[in-house]
Motif scaffolding. Structure first.
Motif, PDB file in Angstrom:
ATOM      1  N   THR A 149       0.845  -1.226   0.101  1.00 46.56           N
ATOM      2  CA  THR A 149      -0.111   0.009  -0.249  1.00 46.56           C
ATOM      3  C   THR A 149       0.926   1.037  -0.009  1.00 46.56           C
ATOM      4  O   THR A 149       0.613   2.294  -0.890  1.00 46.56           O
ATOM      5  CB  THR A 149      -1.091   0.148   1.271  1.00 46.56           C
ATOM      6  N   PHE A 150       2.085   1.285   0.904  1.00 53.87           N
ATOM      7  CA  PHE A 150       2.545   2.448   0.964  1.00 53.87           C
ATOM      8  C   PHE A 150       3.432   2.708  -0.590  1.00 53.87           C
ATOM      9  O   PHE A 150       3.446   3.874  -0.934  1.00 53.87           O
ATOM     10  CB  PHE A 150       3.946   2.108   1.934  1.00 53.87           C
ATOM     11  N   ARG A 151       3.801   1.547  -1.122  1.00 55.02           N
ATOM     12  CA  ARG A 151       4.612   1.724  -2.213  1.00 55.02           C
ATOM     13  C   ARG A 151       3.591   2.070  -3.313  1.00 55.02           C
ATOM     14  O   ARG A 151       4.078   3.123  -3.893  1.00 55.02           O
ATOM     15  CB  ARG A 151       5.245   0.272  -2.845  1.00 55.02           C
ATOM     16  N   TRP A 152       2.395   1.818  -3.540  1.00 58.35           N
ATOM     17  CA  TRP A 152       1.335   2.133  -4.430  1.00 58.35           C
ATOM     18  C   TRP A 152       0.908   3.428  -4.279  1.00 58.35           C
ATOM     19  O   TRP A 152       1.082   4.425  -5.162  1.00 58.35           O
ATOM     20  CB  TRP A 152       0.421   1.255  -4.399  1.00 58.35           C
ATOM     21  N   GLY A 153       0.846   3.747  -2.895  1.00 59.79           N
ATOM     22  CA  GLY A 153       0.314   5.308  -2.531  1.00 59.79           C
ATOM     23  C   GLY A 153       1.650   6.295  -3.175  1.00 59.79           C
ATOM     24  O   GLY A 153       1.331   7.360  -3.884  1.00 59.79           O
ATOM     25  N   LEU A 154       2.946   6.074  -2.875  1.00 59.69           N
ATOM     26  CA  LEU A 154       3.888   6.944  -3.376  1.00 59.69           C
ATOM     27  C   LEU A 154       4.097   6.739  -5.067  1.00 59.69           C
ATOM     28  O   LEU A 154       4.266   7.740  -5.693  1.00 59.69           O
ATOM     29  CB  LEU A 154       5.237   6.551  -2.935  1.00 59.69           C
ATOM     30  N   PHE A 155       3.680   5.767  -5.660  1.00 60.96           N
ATOM     31  CA  PHE A 155       3.822   5.572  -7.031  1.00 60.96           C
ATOM     32  C   PHE A 155       2.564   6.483  -7.840  1.00 60.96           C
ATOM     33  O   PHE A 155       3.145   7.119  -8.846  1.00 60.96           O
ATOM     34  CB  PHE A 155       3.483   4.104  -7.610  1.00 60.96           C
ATOM     35  N   PHE A 156       1.648   6.347  -7.370  1.00 62.76           N
ATOM     36  CA  PHE A 156       0.536   7.199  -7.652  1.00 62.76           C
ATOM     37  C   PHE A 156       0.880   8.935  -7.698  1.00 62.76           C
ATOM     38  O   PHE A 156       0.664   9.266  -8.548  1.00 62.76           O
ATOM     39  CB  PHE A 156      -0.698   7.095  -7.046  1.00 62.76           C
ATOM     40  N   PHE A 157       1.690   9.073  -6.722  1.00 64.97           N
ATOM     41  CA  PHE A 157       2.161  10.618  -6.657  1.00 64.97           C
ATOM     42  C   PHE A 157       3.011  10.623  -7.724  1.00 64.97           C
ATOM     43  O   PHE A 157       3.369  11.699  -8.389  1.00 64.97           O
ATOM     44  CB  PHE A 157       2.639  10.774  -5.320  1.00 64.97           C
ATOM     45  N   VAL A 158       4.117   9.756  -7.930  1.00 63.63           N
ATOM     46  CA  VAL A 158       5.030   9.802  -8.929  1.00 63.63           C
ATOM     47  C   VAL A 158       4.254  10.014 -10.315  1.00 63.63           C
ATOM     48  O   VAL A 158       4.730  10.728 -11.174  1.00 63.63           O
ATOM     49  CB  VAL A 158       5.985   8.751  -9.192  1.00 63.63           C
ATOM     50  N   LEU A 159       3.156   9.225 -10.880  1.00 61.92           N
ATOM     51  CA  LEU A 159       2.537   9.348 -11.932  1.00 61.92           C
ATOM     52  C   LEU A 159       1.934  10.693 -11.988  1.00 61.92           C
ATOM     53  O   LEU A 159       1.948  11.246 -13.038  1.00 61.92           O
ATOM     54  CB  LEU A 159       1.336   8.208 -11.909  1.00 61.92           C
ATOM     55  N   ALA A 160       1.355  11.145 -10.950  1.00 63.07           N
ATOM     56  CA  ALA A 160       0.894  12.739 -10.884  1.00 63.07           C
ATOM     57  C   ALA A 160       1.889  13.760 -11.240  1.00 63.07           C
ATOM     58  O   ALA A 160       1.651  14.544 -12.063  1.00 63.07           O
ATOM     59  CB  ALA A 160       0.123  12.996  -9.851  1.00 63.07           C
ATOM     60  N   GLY A 161       2.892  13.323 -10.757  1.00 60.96           N
ATOM     61  CA  GLY A 161       4.293  14.430 -10.905  1.00 60.96           C
ATOM     62  C   GLY A 161       4.677  14.259 -12.344  1.00 60.96           C
ATOM     63  O   GLY A 161       4.908  15.269 -13.065  1.00 60.96           O
TER      64      GLY A 161
END
Length: 212
Positions: A149-161
């Motif tokens: 969950t933590f990794r996917w949460g950060l990854f979604f922010f990477v995609l947004a950026g």
């Protein structure tokens, strides 16, 4: 026992990639879809705006069709595709109304930011949303779900950026290609990179039976 029907992985990929492929095609060849959207668009539009509005309309229609097809096959509304479809219809509608590409381009930023925020905020309150959010068939222990969950949460922010970086620095055509054939491969690579974590924390069938 869950009554949810499982969908063929290849067909699931087609339902996810199909709307993006059609979006790219409509942006490249808007004339192919003139019969569907031509009567809805003002005459004399510049080529880029015609391509932008046509591809947005195709994306809106195709995500709805893909979502309905998924429901017919599984008899369940998949969480993330459902949220994505609602966002596409909302931001696509604004794009049509204002004839401004900014709205549809902001959709990935906002949706990925919402997904990332939801996962990480819920995790902070000891809630695990990822199994439902990914419509997952995985069976992990709690520690595994927390890490994933933590990794996917950060990854979604990477995609947004990434979406913002491309949106603000590149042309519409480049962004359309990135949206169609950049985000999904990046997501697949990230998902595959989580295999060691999943294997480490996976609960086997025999272990599950011990809980009953």
């Amino acid at each position: 026992m869950s009554s949810q029907k499982k969908i063929n992985p290849f067909l699931k990929l087609v339902l996810e990639m199909g709307p993006l492929a059609l979006f790219f095609l409509a942006n490249s060849k808007p004339a192919l879809f003139a019969g569907l959207f031509g009567p809805l668009l003002p005459a004399g539009l510049p080529p880029e705006k015609l391509a932008m509005l046509t591809s947005t309309g195709v994306l809106m229609v195709s995500v709805v069709i893909a979502l309905i097809a998924s429901w017919v096959l599984t008899r369940q509304w998949p969480v993330m595709p459902l949220v994505t479809a609602v966002a596409v219809l909302f931001f696509g509608g604004l794009t049509f109304f204002f004839q401004d590409k900014t709205f549809i381009q902001l959709k990935p930023t906002i949706v990925n930011g919402l997904f990332g925020s939801a996962l990480l905020i819920a995790l902070a309150f000891n809630k695990l949303l990822l199994p439902a959010a990914l419509d997952s068939v995985l069976h992990l222990d709690e520690q595994g779900w927390r890490k994933l969950t933590f990794r996917w949460g950060l990854f979604f922010f990477v995609l947004a950026g990434l979406n913002e970086a491309v949106r603000l620095t590149q042309t519409w055509d480049f962004w359309a290609g990135f949206k169609s054939f950049g985000i999904m491969p990046l997501t697949l690579v990230f998902a595959l990179a989580q295999t060691p974590l999943i294997m480490k924390h996976e609960i086997k069938a025999d272990e599950e039976k011990e809980h009953f």
